[in-house]
Every structure is written in structure tokens, then in C-alpha cells.
Design a protein around this motif. Structure first.
Motif, mmCIF file in Angstrom:
data_model
loop_
_atom_site.group_PDB
_atom_site.id
_atom_site.type_symbol
_atom_site.label_atom_id
_atom_site.label_comp_id
_atom_site.label_asym_id
_atom_site.label_seq_id
_atom_site.Cartn_x
_atom_site.Cartn_y
_atom_site.Cartn_z
ATOM 1 N N ALA A 76 0.968 -1.396 0.013
ATOM 2 C CA ALA A 76 -0.066 0.075 -0.060
ATOM 3 C C ALA A 76 0.903 1.434 0.067
ATOM 4 C CB ALA A 76 -1.054 0.004 1.324
ATOM 5 N N LEU A 77 1.996 1.121 0.796
ATOM 6 C CA LEU A 77 2.662 2.544 0.977
ATOM 7 C C LEU A 77 3.380 2.699 -0.404
ATOM 8 C CD1 LEU A 77 4.295 1.654 4.488
ATOM 9 C CD2 LEU A 77 3.080 3.964 3.629
ATOM 10 N N ARG A 78 3.930 1.485 -1.056
ATOM 11 C CA ARG A 78 4.541 1.611 -2.396
ATOM 12 C C ARG A 78 3.771 2.222 -3.392
ATOM 13 N NH1 ARG A 78 7.963 -3.113 -5.423
ATOM 14 N NH2 ARG A 78 5.944 -3.959 -5.628
ATOM 15 N N ALA A 79 2.396 1.693 -3.372
ATOM 16 C CA ALA A 79 1.521 2.307 -4.195
ATOM 17 C C ALA A 79 1.221 3.562 -4.213
ATOM 18 C CB ALA A 79 0.202 1.338 -4.263
ATOM 19 N N TYR A 80 1.082 4.230 -2.713
ATOM 20 C CA TYR A 80 0.645 5.501 -2.515
ATOM 21 C C TYR A 80 1.689 6.239 -2.926
ATOM 22 C CZ TYR A 80 -0.634 9.835 0.012
ATOM 23 O OH TYR A 80 -1.133 10.936 0.443
ATOM 24 N N PHE A 118 -1.720 1.960 7.235
ATOM 25 C CA PHE A 118 -2.659 1.446 6.352
ATOM 26 C C PHE A 118 -3.627 0.277 6.923
ATOM 27 C CE2 PHE A 118 -0.653 3.806 2.931
ATOM 28 C CZ PHE A 118 -1.907 4.142 2.073
ATOM 29 N N SER A 119 -4.996 0.285 6.508
ATOM 30 C CA SER A 119 -5.874 -0.682 6.735
ATOM 31 C C SER A 119 -6.597 -0.918 5.521
ATOM 32 C CB SER A 119 -6.828 -0.101 7.870
ATOM 33 O OG SER A 119 -7.388 1.116 7.488
ATOM 34 N N ARG A 120 -7.553 -1.652 5.667
ATOM 35 C CA ARG A 120 -8.611 -2.026 4.836
ATOM 36 C C ARG A 120 -9.220 -0.889 4.444
ATOM 37 N NH1 ARG A 120 -9.339 -6.573 2.727
ATOM 38 N NH2 ARG A 120 -11.560 -6.325 1.828
ATOM 39 N N ALA A 121 -9.832 0.138 5.193
ATOM 40 C CA ALA A 121 -10.536 1.441 5.060
ATOM 41 C C ALA A 121 -9.556 2.239 4.394
ATOM 42 C CB ALA A 121 -11.106 1.807 6.359
ATOM 43 N N SER A 122 -8.493 2.487 4.907
ATOM 44 C CA SER A 122 -7.409 3.355 4.086
ATOM 45 C C SER A 122 -7.016 3.033 2.665
ATOM 46 C CB SER A 122 -6.401 3.821 4.800
ATOM 47 O OG SER A 122 -5.727 2.755 5.475
ATOM 48 N N ILE A 123 -6.961 1.473 2.239
ATOM 49 C CA ILE A 123 -6.715 1.023 1.244
ATOM 50 C C ILE A 123 -7.734 1.299 0.151
ATOM 51 C CG2 ILE A 123 -6.485 -1.277 -0.236
ATOM 52 C CD1 ILE A 123 -4.654 -1.939 2.296
ATOM 53 N N PHE A 124 -9.255 1.135 0.622
ATOM 54 C CA PHE A 124 -10.198 1.439 -0.196
ATOM 55 C C PHE A 124 -10.262 2.928 -0.398
ATOM 56 C CE2 PHE A 124 -12.269 -2.248 1.720
ATOM 57 C CZ PHE A 124 -12.257 -3.030 0.582
ATOM 58 N N CYS A 125 -9.675 3.803 0.572
ATOM 59 C CA CYS A 125 -9.722 5.086 -0.010
ATOM 60 C C CYS A 125 -8.708 5.440 -1.023
ATOM 61 C CB CYS A 125 -9.369 6.176 1.240
ATOM 62 S SG CYS A 125 -10.612 6.236 2.610
ATOM 63 N N LEU A 126 -7.608 4.989 -0.847
ATOM 64 C CA LEU A 126 -6.650 5.108 -1.955
ATOM 65 C C LEU A 126 -7.004 4.499 -3.155
ATOM 66 C CD1 LEU A 126 -3.641 5.871 -2.961
ATOM 67 C CD2 LEU A 126 -2.973 3.675 -1.845
ATOM 68 N N LYS A 127 -7.572 3.394 -3.287
ATOM 69 C CA LYS A 127 -8.183 2.558 -4.496
ATOM 70 C C LYS A 127 -9.188 3.686 -5.179
ATOM 71 C CE LYS A 127 -10.390 -1.363 -6.058
ATOM 72 N NZ LYS A 127 -10.764 -2.850 -5.454
ATOM 73 N N ARG A 181 -16.482 4.204 -7.201
ATOM 74 C CA ARG A 181 -17.632 4.017 -6.510
ATOM 75 C C ARG A 181 -17.868 2.895 -5.677
ATOM 76 N NH1 ARG A 181 -22.399 1.426 -7.127
ATOM 77 N NH2 ARG A 181 -24.402 2.568 -6.596
ATOM 78 N N LYS A 182 -17.319 1.635 -6.134
ATOM 79 C CA LYS A 182 -17.222 0.579 -5.284
ATOM 80 C C LYS A 182 -16.332 0.546 -4.371
ATOM 81 C CE LYS A 182 -16.517 -4.620 -6.024
ATOM 82 N NZ LYS A 182 -15.779 -4.537 -4.621
ATOM 83 N N ALA A 183 -15.042 1.074 -4.609
ATOM 84 C CA ALA A 183 -14.147 1.235 -3.379
ATOM 85 C C ALA A 183 -14.617 2.103 -2.468
ATOM 86 C CB ALA A 183 -12.801 1.704 -4.092
ATOM 87 N N LEU A 184 -15.367 3.162 -2.529
ATOM 88 C CA LEU A 184 -15.965 3.983 -1.643
ATOM 89 C C LEU A 184 -17.072 3.368 -0.711
ATOM 90 C CD1 LEU A 184 -15.707 7.307 -3.737
ATOM 91 C CD2 LEU A 184 -14.560 6.734 -1.424
ATOM 92 N N TYR A 185 -17.858 2.440 -1.381
ATOM 93 C CA TYR A 185 -18.986 1.789 -0.797
ATOM 94 C C TYR A 185 -18.116 0.766 0.140
ATOM 95 C CZ TYR A 185 -22.978 4.439 -2.531
ATOM 96 O OH TYR A 185 -23.740 5.368 -2.875
ATOM 97 N N ASP A 186 -17.021 0.078 -0.362
ATOM 98 C CA ASP A 186 -16.383 -0.891 0.372
ATOM 99 C C ASP A 186 -15.925 -0.054 1.494
ATOM 100 O OD1 ASP A 186 -16.979 -2.994 -1.377
ATOM 101 O OD2 ASP A 186 -15.131 -2.636 -2.454
#
Length: 527
Positions: A137-141, A201-210, A224-229
Motif C-alpha cells: 500500500a505504501l509503495r502504491a501510494y 494502512f488498513s482495509r478502510a484506507s486502502i479502499f480510500c487510496l483505491k 464508487r465500489k471502493a468507496l462503498y467498500d
């Protein structure tokens, strides 16, 4: 000349060759670079230290550049009373290749440490999947930011072990996004088990980045899907009072000039992911760097500020939420302002009496503006510091203000954008009004919201601008929606010495030192 070049190279690429960690809480013995991989990466404790080292570099890199890259090129701020040349170049879009905010050496330190973790954590028996997910996640960010800042950069996906390995040409941004960023994000999502964590990073913040990445790519269905996730993960919600909103950012120590300072708060259900700073940690290289200190106070509220709130933004805010009674009543005749204040007046006998009067306008405007509503006239329009984080000037070496990366209100407004792009304007309006209701502000009507997709997009972007002022989102919003030139060039036309934007100059130039050290690099087009 050759000797000078070798010294310069060895200095600038230390970030790629060394994995040493400065944070006291991470390494109490030998640095990773001195231990060597054969003696490291043997246990989950090693993996924890290795991932903490990535966060340590993340903290150092983004302490000020987070705002230089995402905030100050927008229409939110102008040069304050004490700008240096670098500051002026940013707000006037006149960037040159020797601007100090452009250096990426610490940036690549994050990447190299992430590469080491990604390569070595899977070799540990029974490794903690969350740790590997964080590295991805950090490398992706950071690679996502690299593409947004420079467009194309050298790509490293393996740990760099020698100087020769460091001299790579640029890889185009589309390749980095598709082959690395999205792939890393997919792995991070697959591996991550932790639902919510404030500073990791957590599931919530990974979805935010996505969501943020897919909005940048205009993949609105995926965003949209990532935000509802993210919403489905739970654990976050809008705060519902001005005091709770203020406490999301509040960091004012008690000083001689502010005896009522409550210290560092920065708590609330809206905070999804932030970069943590801790003043109790010893400074990295005291007297030389402030790598493990926040840059927020020195950027936004130093005694003579580097930046002031833009007069264009102040007028927009006052136009949307009038600060005089006549203007407010004319625009919102059925809405009583939420904030009240005590005022003094003389009665018919000449005696001083107290009374309660409404505070017209958006209370967030006064919360963000130096002096608030109590001393509104103390600073002219365009000369006020931003007080969202601090309203106290103190030693910047003690600044431990956390940098908010993802916040629930910002994500809801991003979702409103996605829904609007997908022609779900009723849902988009409801999301905007969720935030308005939480802020105790007048709800937006269908007529106000607009009758075209573009009009509604502009309305949502304005809502994000006011809600997220000082959180380094505005420049990226203008870039992502291709509105930077349209919005900024009329403003730049009024600023002496400013440079008009074009498509090429939406990116940042590469610093001259990096061009000197690496003959395989070429300058960003337009510079």
C-alpha cells in the motif's frame, strides 16, 4: 569535476542505497543497512521493524511536501508575508528546476524500504500478512504521487544495492500506474486483515487510496465500489458539531500568547488515516533536519506566514455563505445560523448590557481564518493565516501536528463526484447534504446543485474546497477534473510575475540535482 560528481551522486542516492532508520521506536540497536539482509528479515519482529522504517521515511518525506505538492499550487492560498523564492514560484506557477520542493531523494527512500519489505517478508515463516499489505500500500501510494507530481519517474521494484543500479531512465506514468500501483493495491487489499487503524494502512484506507486512484483514472464505477467498500468496513462517521470538527485538527499548546491552548487533540470518527508525529521523540539530526517533525505550523501559522488564505477563496466562501445578516437572510430566509456570540450594547440609560447575536456565515470559514469571528476585521481579505490546525505560533521543532490523509467527509464528497459522473445525481445530492447536515449548514436544493453534470461537478468541487481547505486535496481535484487551467489562469493573470498554466506545466519539473546525477533523465516537458 569527476570527483565533484561522484561526491554529489553518493549524497543524493543514499536514500536508495541505505535502509537506515532514524525513529527511536523502530531500531534501538543496529540500523538495517548495517545488519544486512542475511541477519535481518528472519522474524515478524524484523518485518515489523522494516515496515515501521517505511513509515518513518513516509513521515519525513511528506512533512512539508504533502502540502507543496497538493495544496499551494491551487487557488486556496497566496504568498504570505515571509515567502522565499521557492514559495513564490509555487503559488505563481513559475516553478524552476532548482526549486527545493522538487527533490525526490527522501521519496525514493520510502520506495527502497518498501521494495525490501516486499521482497523479504514472504521469506519469513508464518509472516504477518498485514505487514506485507502495508508495504504494498505504501509503495502504491508514493508511486501514485510520483506520477501525479512528475508524470514519469525512474521505476524501482527491487531493492537497490549499488550506485550503478540507481541510474535508470524515466518510466512513463501509465506504465507505473497500471503495472505497479494498481497491482500493488490489489495485493494490499488481498492481504490486509486489519479493518481500521489511525496511523497505518488498513482495509478502510486502502479502499480510500483505491478510490482516489480510480477517480484520477476516471474509472468512476471502480471508484464508487471502493468507496462503498470503505463505508461497509464501518468504524467511521461524520462528526456533528463544530467543536468536534475543530478537534479533528486541533493542536494548540498552552503558551504565553495562548494560555487557553488545549494541546494536541486531533481525534474523531472522521479520521481514517493520518501521518503521525510525536514531539516526545528525539529530533532526527538536531540542528540539521526536522525529519520527524510536522511542517504544518511553519507553513500555515508561523509568525510571519509563508502563505495566506487566497482572497479569491475568501470571497467565494462569503458568497456561498454570506457573513452579513441581510445577505444571509436573503439567501437562506428559513435557516437560523447555528453559531451565536455574546455582544455588548448600550441601553437607553447608557449602561453596557450583554446580548446574544447570531454569527452569520459558514462557521468553518471562521474556524479556518486567523482571528475567527471574534476578531474578523483584524486581518484584511487575503492577508489572514489559516488557523484550521493551529492558532498559536510556537517553535516549529516542537510541531507534532498529524497530517490527515483520508477523512470520511472527503470520501463522501468524492463519492458524490463518482455518483454524479455515473448519472446518479439524486444520490450525489444526498451525499452532499449528508455533509451539510453534519456541519449544521443549509441543505443544497436541486436547483442550486445544477441541471448539468458539469454544473454539479463544479458544485461538489466547491464543497470539497471549503471542507478540505489545508488538507492538500484542492490541486489534485483541479488536476483530476481537468479544471486547473480554467480556474487558475484568470487568477494568475492578476498576479505580477505569475506564469500562465498549460497542459505541460501542470506537472512539476525534475530538480536539477537529479538531472546532474543521472544522465539518463530528461526534464519534464514544458520546463
Amino acid at each position: 569535476m569527476i570527483k565533484f560528481r561522484k561526491i554529489k551522486i553518493s549524497t543524493l542516492i543514499l536514500s536508495l542505497l541505505l535502509g537506515a532508520v532514524s525513529c527511536d521506536s523502530v531500531l534501538d540497536e543496529q540500523p538495517i543497512s548495517e545488519i544486512g539482509t542475511e541477519n535481518f528479515w528472519n522474524s515478524n519482529a524484523d518485518a515489523e521493524a522494516g515496515v515501521a522504517a517505511i513509515y518513518d521515511a513516509f513521515q519525513s518525506t511528506y512533512s512539508e511536501k504533502y502540502f507543496y505538492w497538493g495544496e499551494f499550487r491551487s487557488d486556496n492560498f497566496v504568498a504570505g508575508g515571509n515567502p522565499n523564492n521557492d514559495n513564490i514560484e509555487i503559488v505563481t506557477q513559475s516553478l524552476t528546476e532548482d526549486n527545493g520542493t522538487l527533490k525526490w531523494n527522501l521519496f525514493y527512500q520510502i520506495i527502497n524500504r518498501a521494495n525490501s519489505a516486499i521482497k523479504n517478508i514472504p521469506t519469513i515463516s508464518g509472516y504477518d500478512k498485514n505487514l506485507l499489505a502495508e508495504a504494498y500500500a505504501l509503495r502504491a501510494y508514493v508511486y501514485f504521487d510520483a506520477v501525479r507530481v512528475w508524470g514519469a519517474v525512474p521505476l524501482f521494484v527491487e531493492p537497490t544495492k549499488s550506485i550503478d543500479d540507481a541510474f535508470k531512465p524515466k518510466t512513463d506514468g501509465d506504465t507505473i500506474l497500471n503495472d505497479v500501483v494498481l497491482a500493488d493495491l490489489k495485493e494490499a487489499e488481498r492481504l490486509m486483515e486489519a479493518s481500521n487503524r489511525d496511523f497505518r494502512f488498513s482495509r478502510a484506507s486502502i479502499f480510500c487510496l483505491k478510490a482516489e486512484i480510480n477517480m484520477y483514472l476516471q474509472n468512476y464505477t471502480e471508484a464508487r465500489k471502493a468507496l462503498y467498500d470503505m463505508i461497509a468496513v464501518g468504524g467511521h462517521d461524520l462528526v456533528n458539531t463544530p467543536d468536534d470538527w475543530i478537534d479533528l485538527f486541533y493542536n494548540n499548546p498552552s503558551t504565553n500568547s495562548n494560555l487557553g491552548g488545549r494541546g494536541k487533540i486531533q481525534e474523531g470518527d472522521e479520521l481514517i488515516f493520518s501521518i503521525r508525529y510525536n514531539a516526545s521523540e528525539d529530533r532526527d539530526n538536531p540542528g540539521v533536519t526536522r525529519a520527524n517533525r510536522s511542517g504544518i505550523m511553519s507553513l500555515f501559522f508561523a509568525g510571519v506566514p509563508l502563505y495566506s488564505i487566497s482572497p479569491v477563496l475568501e470571497r467565494k466562501w462569503q458568497d456561498k455563505f454570506p457573513i452579513d445578516s441581510a445577505g444571509w437572510v436573503d439567501k437562506y430566509p428559513n435557516v437560523k445560523p447555528f453559531i451565536e456570540r455574546q455582544v455588548e450594547y448600550l441601553d437607553e440609560n447608557g449602561e453596557v448590557k450583554d446580548s446574544i447575536a447570531p454569527v452569520y456565515g459558514d462557521w468553518r470559514y471562521f474556524a479556518c481564518r486567523e482571528g475567527g469571528y471574534q476578531s474578523f476585521g483584524s486581518r484584511a481579505i487575503g492577508e489572514a493565516r489559516m488557523s484550521k490546525w493551529q492558532e498559536t505560533n510556537y517553535d516549529r521543532n516542537n510541531d507534532d501536528t498529524d497530517i490527515v490523509i483520508y477523512r470520511y467527509a472527503g470520501m463522501l464528497l468524492l463519492l458524490a463526484e463518482a455518483e454524479n459522473q455515473l448519472d446518479n445525481q439524486t444520490v450525489a445530492l444526498d451525499l452532499v447534504n449528508q455533509v451539510r447536515r453534519a456541519r449544521v449548514l443549509p441543505e443544497v436544493t436541486e436547483a442550486e446543485f445544477g441541471d448539468t453534470k458539469e454544473a454539479r461537478e463544479n458544485y461538489i468541487l466547491d464543497e470539497r474546497q471549503l471542507e478540505l481547505l489545508g488538507e492538500a486535496k484542492r490541486w489534485w481535484d483541479l488536476r483530476r477534473t481537468k479544471k486547473a487551467i480554467e480556474v487558475l489562469n484568470p487568477i494568475l493573470d492578476t498576479i505580477p510575475g505569475a506564469t500562465q498554466l498549460n497542459e505541460q506545466r501542470l506537472l512539476f519539473p525534475i530538480h536539477i540535482d537529479h538531472l546532474t546525477e543521472n544522465p539518463n533523465l530528461t526534464q519534464t516537458l514544458g520546463y
